[in-house]
Motif scaffolding. Structure first.
Motif, PDB file in Angstrom:
ATOM      1  N   GLY A 190       0.747  -1.402  -0.032  1.00  0.00           N
ATOM      2  CA  GLY A 190       0.081   0.005  -0.080  1.00  0.00           C
ATOM      3  C   GLY A 190       0.825   1.258   0.032  1.00  0.00           C
ATOM      4  N   PHE A 191       0.356   2.404  -0.040  1.00  0.00           N
ATOM      5  CA  PHE A 191       1.007   3.715   0.039  1.00  0.00           C
ATOM      6  C   PHE A 191       1.330   4.130   1.306  1.00  0.00           C
ATOM      7  CE2 PHE A 191      -0.668   5.585  -4.383  1.00  0.00           C
ATOM      8  CZ  PHE A 191      -0.200   4.668  -5.074  1.00  0.00           C
ATOM      9  N   HIS A 192       2.588   4.481   1.544  1.00  0.00           N
ATOM     10  CA  HIS A 192       2.962   5.010   2.611  1.00  0.00           C
ATOM     11  C   HIS A 192       2.191   6.033   3.387  1.00  0.00           C
ATOM     12  CE1 HIS A 192       6.028   6.783   5.745  1.00  0.00           C
ATOM     13  NE2 HIS A 192       6.297   5.539   5.673  1.00  0.00           N
ATOM     14  N   LYS A 193       1.492   7.019   2.720  1.00  0.00           N
ATOM     15  CA  LYS A 193       0.604   7.936   3.177  1.00  0.00           C
ATOM     16  C   LYS A 193      -0.236   7.142   3.968  1.00  0.00           C
ATOM     17  CE  LYS A 193      -2.527  11.406   1.823  1.00  0.00           C
ATOM     18  NZ  LYS A 193      -2.196  12.668   2.721  1.00  0.00           N
ATOM     19  N   TYR A 247       7.149   3.014  -0.353  1.00  0.00           N
ATOM     20  CA  TYR A 247       8.259   3.231   0.095  1.00  0.00           C
ATOM     21  C   TYR A 247       9.108   1.798   0.491  1.00  0.00           C
ATOM     22  CZ  TYR A 247      11.875   3.929   3.971  1.00  0.00           C
ATOM     23  OH  TYR A 247      12.919   3.790   4.767  1.00  0.00           O
ATOM     24  N   SER A 248      10.167   1.717   0.288  1.00  0.00           N
ATOM     25  CA  SER A 248      10.993   0.549   0.696  1.00  0.00           C
ATOM     26  C   SER A 248      12.399   0.762   1.137  1.00  0.00           C
ATOM     27  CB  SER A 248      10.665  -0.667  -0.486  1.00  0.00           C
ATOM     28  OG  SER A 248      11.362  -0.201  -1.757  1.00  0.00           O
ATOM     29  N   SER A 249      12.951  -0.291   1.859  1.00  0.00           N
ATOM     30  CA  SER A 249      14.393   0.229   2.202  1.00  0.00           C
ATOM     31  C   SER A 249      15.028  -1.243   2.418  1.00  0.00           C
ATOM     32  CB  SER A 249      14.634   0.657   3.402  1.00  0.00           C
ATOM     33  OG  SER A 249      13.893   0.311   4.451  1.00  0.00           O
ATOM     34  N   CYS A 250      16.182  -1.329   2.460  1.00  0.00           N
ATOM     35  CA  CYS A 250      17.209  -2.474   2.461  1.00  0.00           C
ATOM     36  C   CYS A 250      18.468  -2.331   3.071  1.00  0.00           C
ATOM     37  CB  CYS A 250      16.890  -3.404   1.315  1.00  0.00           C
ATOM     38  SG  CYS A 250      17.822  -2.913   0.122  1.00  0.00           S
ATOM     39  N   SER A 251      19.232  -3.008   3.466  1.00  0.00           N
ATOM     40  CA  SER A 251      20.766  -3.302   3.898  1.00  0.00           C
ATOM     41  C   SER A 251      21.623  -3.366   2.596  1.00  0.00           C
ATOM     42  CB  SER A 251      21.063  -4.291   4.940  1.00  0.00           C
ATOM     43  OG  SER A 251      22.447  -4.041   5.002  1.00  0.00           O
ATOM     44  N   MET A 252      22.692  -2.533   2.444  1.00  0.00           N
ATOM     45  CA  MET A 252      23.460  -2.863   1.408  1.00  0.00           C
ATOM     46  C   MET A 252      24.561  -3.548   1.571  1.00  0.00           C
ATOM     47  SD  MET A 252      21.922  -1.231  -1.429  1.00  0.00           S
ATOM     48  CE  MET A 252      23.125  -1.170  -2.598  1.00  0.00           C
ATOM     49  N   GLY A 272      21.605 -15.848   1.369  1.00  0.00           N
ATOM     50  CA  GLY A 272      20.457 -16.627   0.606  1.00  0.00           C
ATOM     51  C   GLY A 272      19.158 -15.825   0.661  1.00  0.00           C
ATOM     52  N   HIS A 273      19.055 -14.859   1.624  1.00  0.00           N
ATOM     53  CA  HIS A 273      17.698 -14.271   1.583  1.00  0.00           C
ATOM     54  C   HIS A 273      17.678 -12.884   0.510  1.00  0.00           C
ATOM     55  CE1 HIS A 273      19.271 -10.902   3.865  1.00  0.00           C
ATOM     56  NE2 HIS A 273      18.036 -10.241   3.791  1.00  0.00           N
ATOM     57  N   LYS A 274      16.289 -12.455   0.213  1.00  0.00           N
ATOM     58  CA  LYS A 274      16.290 -11.537  -0.825  1.00  0.00           C
ATOM     59  C   LYS A 274      15.435 -10.496  -0.140  1.00  0.00           C
ATOM     60  CE  LYS A 274      16.608 -14.994  -4.455  1.00  0.00           C
ATOM     61  NZ  LYS A 274      15.630 -15.567  -5.575  1.00  0.00           N
ATOM     62  N   GLU A 275      15.669  -9.291  -0.488  1.00  0.00           N
ATOM     63  CA  GLU A 275      14.898  -8.139  -0.412  1.00  0.00           C
ATOM     64  C   GLU A 275      14.248  -7.478  -1.764  1.00  0.00           C
ATOM     65  OE1 GLU A 275      13.785  -6.948   2.431  1.00  0.00           O
ATOM     66  OE2 GLU A 275      15.289  -8.222   3.810  1.00  0.00           O
ATOM     67  N   SER A 276      13.052  -6.856  -1.702  1.00  0.00           N
ATOM     68  CA  SER A 276      12.595  -6.352  -2.956  1.00  0.00           C
ATOM     69  C   SER A 276      12.524  -4.720  -2.739  1.00  0.00           C
ATOM     70  CB  SER A 276      11.078  -6.944  -3.162  1.00  0.00           C
ATOM     71  OG  SER A 276      10.460  -6.130  -4.335  1.00  0.00           O
ATOM     72  N   MET A 277      12.665  -4.121  -3.826  1.00  0.00           N
ATOM     73  CA  MET A 277      12.737  -2.559  -3.715  1.00  0.00           C
ATOM     74  C   MET A 277      11.904  -2.048  -4.771  1.00  0.00           C
ATOM     75  SD  MET A 277      14.624  -1.621  -1.133  1.00  0.00           S
ATOM     76  CE  MET A 277      15.491   0.153  -1.528  1.00  0.00           C
ATOM     77  N   GLY A 278      11.107  -1.063  -4.422  1.00  0.00           N
ATOM     78  CA  GLY A 278      10.114  -0.556  -5.285  1.00  0.00           C
ATOM     79  C   GLY A 278       8.965  -1.475  -5.957  1.00  0.00           C
ATOM     80  N   GLN A 279       9.032  -1.364  -7.339  1.00  0.00           N
ATOM     81  CA  GLN A 279       7.939  -2.366  -8.063  1.00  0.00           C
ATOM     82  C   GLN A 279       8.857  -3.518  -8.710  1.00  0.00           C
ATOM     83  OE1 GLN A 279       4.381  -2.163 -11.163  1.00  0.00           O
ATOM     84  NE2 GLN A 279       5.629  -0.513 -11.227  1.00  0.00           N
ATOM     85  N   TRP A 333      11.827   5.514  -2.797  1.00  0.00           N
ATOM     86  CA  TRP A 333      10.395   5.942  -3.040  1.00  0.00           C
ATOM     87  C   TRP A 333       9.873   6.008  -4.553  1.00  0.00           C
ATOM     88  CZ3 TRP A 333       7.037   7.339   0.657  1.00  0.00           C
ATOM     89  CH2 TRP A 333       7.558   7.654   1.952  1.00  0.00           C
ATOM     90  N   LEU A 334       9.073   5.315  -4.675  1.00  0.00           N
ATOM     91  CA  LEU A 334       8.178   5.047  -5.881  1.00  0.00           C
ATOM     92  C   LEU A 334       7.098   5.806  -5.983  1.00  0.00           C
ATOM     93  CD1 LEU A 334       8.253   3.746  -8.888  1.00  0.00           C
ATOM     94  CD2 LEU A 334       7.106   1.934  -7.981  1.00  0.00           C
ATOM     95  N   GLN A 335       7.031   7.102  -6.721  1.00  0.00           N
ATOM     96  CA  GLN A 335       6.021   7.919  -6.790  1.00  0.00           C
ATOM     97  C   GLN A 335       4.766   7.370  -7.406  1.00  0.00           C
ATOM     98  OE1 GLN A 335       4.440   9.945  -5.095  1.00  0.00           O
ATOM     99  NE2 GLN A 335       4.594  12.181  -5.679  1.00  0.00           N
ATOM    100  N   GLN A 336       3.629   7.886  -7.212  1.00  0.00           N
ATOM    101  CA  GLN A 336       2.339   7.551  -7.977  1.00  0.00           C
ATOM    102  C   GLN A 336       2.597   7.628  -9.256  1.00  0.00           C
ATOM    103  OE1 GLN A 336      -1.246   8.815  -6.375  1.00  0.00           O
ATOM    104  NE2 GLN A 336      -2.470   7.885  -7.908  1.00  0.00           N
ATOM    105  N   ASN A 337       3.556   8.497  -9.900  1.00  0.00           N
ATOM    106  CA  ASN A 337       3.443   8.760 -11.581  1.00  0.00           C
ATOM    107  C   ASN A 337       4.643   8.007 -11.983  1.00  0.00           C
ATOM    108  OD1 ASN A 337       5.631  10.033 -10.329  1.00  0.00           O
ATOM    109  ND2 ASN A 337       5.109  12.209 -11.193  1.00  0.00           N
ATOM    110  N   GLY A 338       5.380   7.220 -11.083  1.00  0.00           N
ATOM    111  CA  GLY A 338       6.399   6.587 -11.725  1.00  0.00           C
ATOM    112  C   GLY A 338       7.675   6.769 -11.301  1.00  0.00           C
ATOM    113  N   GLU A 339       7.876   8.278 -10.962  1.00  0.00           N
ATOM    114  CA  GLU A 339       9.103   8.662 -10.506  1.00  0.00           C
ATOM    115  C   GLU A 339       9.879   8.020  -9.473  1.00  0.00           C
ATOM    116  OE1 GLU A 339       9.566  12.743 -10.397  1.00  0.00           O
ATOM    117  OE2 GLU A 339       8.241  13.154 -12.186  1.00  0.00           O
ATOM    118  N   ILE A 340      11.279   8.018  -9.492  1.00  0.00           N
ATOM    119  CA  ILE A 340      11.762   7.358  -8.310  1.00  0.00           C
ATOM    120  C   ILE A 340      12.937   8.235  -7.721  1.00  0.00           C
ATOM    121  CG2 ILE A 340      13.734   5.682  -7.930  1.00  0.00           C
ATOM    122  CD1 ILE A 340      12.273   3.658  -9.606  1.00  0.00           C
ATOM    123  N   CYS A 341      12.738   8.166  -6.216  1.00  0.00           N
ATOM    124  CA  CYS A 341      13.874   8.978  -5.619  1.00  0.00           C
ATOM    125  C   CYS A 341      14.527   8.116  -4.576  1.00  0.00           C
ATOM    126  CB  CYS A 341      13.097   9.819  -4.689  1.00  0.00           C
ATOM    127  SG  CYS A 341      14.234  10.837  -3.687  1.00  0.00           S
TER     128      CYS A 341
END
Length: 643
Positions: free
Chosen positions: A443-446, A520-525, A551-558, A619-627
């Motif tokens: 869902g959206f972070h808002k 919104y999503s975050s992960c360790s680098m 072996g584990h995985k993390e997903s960011m954005g879409q 951050w994946l914005q509603q219009n598709g832009e990424i920050c």
């Protein structure tokens, strides 16, 4: 050729299905199609047609309006829904059926109650049925030689569209059937008709002298027990079968609904059902209702459709988290749960599940899908077609090799404010929390952060269900907004604390105020082994899937597996970094791994470098832009062993 019919100024005509309206097979991307503004017309009047290349999501300019190739069931800018044809289907129908005057009966009998999948097992079953029909008809001809069945099947595969069109158009000119009232105290006979290679219920009748081929379904009361349950089997084109049972606790039919791509519902009354009404489309029965006196004619709960005969015992309304039987049908209608909800399911905590995908729009979660190694990716396209706006696919990987499973499903929603003035408009999001302490936000972070302000909103983030460790099915209504969960033995909803891992880390406050209405999503680098990139239309970054050394995985954005372009191995994390480059003119984002000393950036671009340490936030914005943002501090580590 151009659209020349007269409507409002600058109207928009939408092709709502990526499917030919003649043969009812799917239309491929970049395929040439013919669009028609109406169903009943003379084919010589070619100016009422428009030719276009099918590119989903585009709008084609025409003389008096726009042709929208959205391929969606609903479209906010739609003035009128129109139909499209394969170019070769159009030519075949014109050549073989003369004026090509498509009757209202053809429209009615070929109309879909809902849109079935465009690909997958159901389409394969349809191909086999039509192939068998073609071979059976071909063999009736006096051929000079006998050919093996395998050869006939090879020929039949080239005639599927033509067979589907010819049989449907011929059946549309047969004498139509009509609605009827059936008295269950008398003998009830059923007639069936084959359409598209499948038998459907043509009609029911009370008769002392039934026509030939009619099947006796019920012998009436005649001093015996009344009919107390009616089981109905149907698909997107009509009712396939019906069974009458006199014992209220009788077992349901032995049909495997899911395997056959069908849906089941039942009508029941412990006092007995005496009269029903059938509604037909001119060829086959589309609906059956109970109109017995003192029976709730509009009983909402009889309108649910399932792919199992024994559904879960409890259905929960997601806004209130109350069982549906305590709410009432008027309330459900008010909150957008319409007639005939189809209850889809996703498998939860099965041992071979590798992750979960949720389809999220600006009005809430609309679907959840479980992933396995051999998952058919056609489900992305089917759900996108159902949505009425941009869909984000949020993915949660599961490390089942180390015993990870979902132990808690949370529900969150925003407060009523200027944007959401009506409770029925509130979007609903979900969280999945595993036994290893990982939480995914669907869902959206808002919606999540707005729900944490004020004691009066205590249940805006609450536990909806605790799935068992063993494999279980969780059902939800297939709609533009998920409003119902059906599950076994749910606990009362309780307030739960918001996991800290779903909130942005320090240094991202300014971005929060701009990008809150997004994902919104975050992960360790640290410890990253490889990164799989997901690109929207091969042009701009949509998301990433990071795999770690443990072996584990993390997903960011879409993350959509039908959009993945490449997997980048990370071989030297100490001396390399992840570079995100954004074109200023198009806002397209690309990613590459480069040396720490590399500072070369193409002209007309901005960039952001992320080292392989600390935490990356996206951050994946509603219009598709990424920050993209990097935080030096690390997220709390995921426990090595399951809790």
């Amino acid at each position: 050729m151009a659209l020349t019919f007269e409507l409002v100024k600058d109207p928009q005509f939408c092709i709502s299905q990526a499917r030919c309206s003649l043969c009812r097979y799917g239309v491929s991307e970049r395929e040439f199609i013919i669009a028609s503004p109406m169903w009943s017309y003379q084919h010589s009047n070619d100016e009422k047609l428009v030719g276009a290349t099918f590119t989903q999501g585009t709008v084609v300019r025409a003389a008096n309006g726009r042709l929208c190739i959205c391929g969606r069931e609903t479209c906010h800018n739609r003035t009128e829904e129109i139909h499209c044809f394969h170019d070769d289907c159009y030519k075949f129908a014109r050549r073989n059926f003369g004026t090509f005057d498509i009757s209202p009966v053809f429209e009615a009998v070929s109309r879909f109650n809902f849109h079935p999948p465009l690909s997958g097992e159901l389409n394969k079953q349809r191909d086999k049925r039509l192939e068998a029909l073609i071979v059976r008809n071909i063999k009736k001809e006096p051929w000079p030689k006998h050919f093996p069945n395998e050869l006939w099947l090879m020929i039949a595969r080239y005639l599927l569209r033509e067979c589907a069109m010819s049989t449907a158009l011929q059946q549309a000119i047969t004498p139509p059937s009509h609605d009827s009232f059936i008295n269950l105290s008398r003998d009830v006979y059923a007639q069936y008709v084959m359409f598209d290679g499948t038998f459907y219920l043509k009609g029911l009748e009370n008769s002392d002298s039934p026509v030939g081929g009619a099947k006796l379904l019920s012998q009436g009361n005649k001093g015996r027990s009344k009919v107390r349950k009616i089981y109905i089997v149907e698909d997107h084109l009509g009712i396939r079968n019906i069974e009458f049972l006199s014992q209220y606790d009788a077992k349901p039919p032995a049909h495997d609904l899911e395997a056959m791509g069908m849906w089941g519902r039942r009508i029941s009354d412990p006092n007995g059902i005496s009269v029903i009404r059938t509604k037909v489309d001119g060829l086959k029965v589309r609906d059956i209702k109970c109109i017995t006196k003192n029976h709730q004619t509009h009983n909402f709960f009889e309108r649910f459709k399932w792919q199992v005969w024994e559904p879960p015992g409890t259905m929960i309304e997601m806004r209130t988290l109350k069982p549906i039987h305590t709410i009432g049908s008027d309330y459900l209608y008010y909150y957008g749960i319409h007639t005939f909800p189809r209850m889809r399911y996703f498998e939860c905590n099965a041992p071979d599940i590798t992750g979960y995908s949720a389809a999220v729009t600006a009005i809430g979660v609309i679907a959840i899908h479980s992933h396995r190694k051999d998952t058919d990716l056609a489900f992305y396209r089917d759900v996108d077609r159902m949505a009425d706006r941009t869909t984000f696919w949020v993915y949660m990987p599961i490390d089942n090799t180390r015993g990870e499973y979902v132990k808690e499903i949370g529900r969150f929603m925003p407060r009523l404010d200027i944007l959401y003035k009506n409770e029925s408009h509130l979007p609903i999001g979900l969280t999945f929390t595993t036994n290893r302490g990982r939480t995914a936000v669907f869902g959206f972070h808002k919606w999540l952060t707005d729900g944490q302000r004020g004691e009066e909103d205590a249940l805006l983030y609450a536990r909806a269900y605790n799935p068992p460790r063993a494999s279980t099915r969780i059902y939800f209504n297939e709609s533009l907004k998920m409003r119902i969960l059906a599950c076994e033995n749910p606990e009362p909803p309780t307030l739960i604390p918001l996991p800290g891992s779903v909130l942005p880390l320090e240094g991202f406050g300014d971005t929060l105020s701009i990008f809150r209405n997004g994902v919104y999503s975050s992960c360790s680098m640290s410890g990253v082994k490889s990164i799989t990139l997901c690109y929207f239309k091969m042009t701009t970054l949509a998301g990433m899937l990071l795999e770690y050394e443990d072996g584990h995985k993390e997903s960011m954005g879409q993350m959509r597996f039908d959009w993945t372009v490449q997997t980048i191995p990370i071989t030297d994390p100490i001396y390399t970094k992840l570079r995100f480059t954004t074109e200023i003119s198009s806002h397209n984002v690309s990613v590459k791994v480069t040396s720490l000393l590399d500072s070369a950036v193409p002209d007309g671009c901005t960039w952001s470098d992320i080292p392989f340490k600390g935490t990356m936030q996206l951050w994946l914005q509603q219009n598709g832009e990424i920050c993209i943002h990097h935080c030096p501090s690390e997220r709390p580590a995921v426990p090595a062993n399951p809790v």
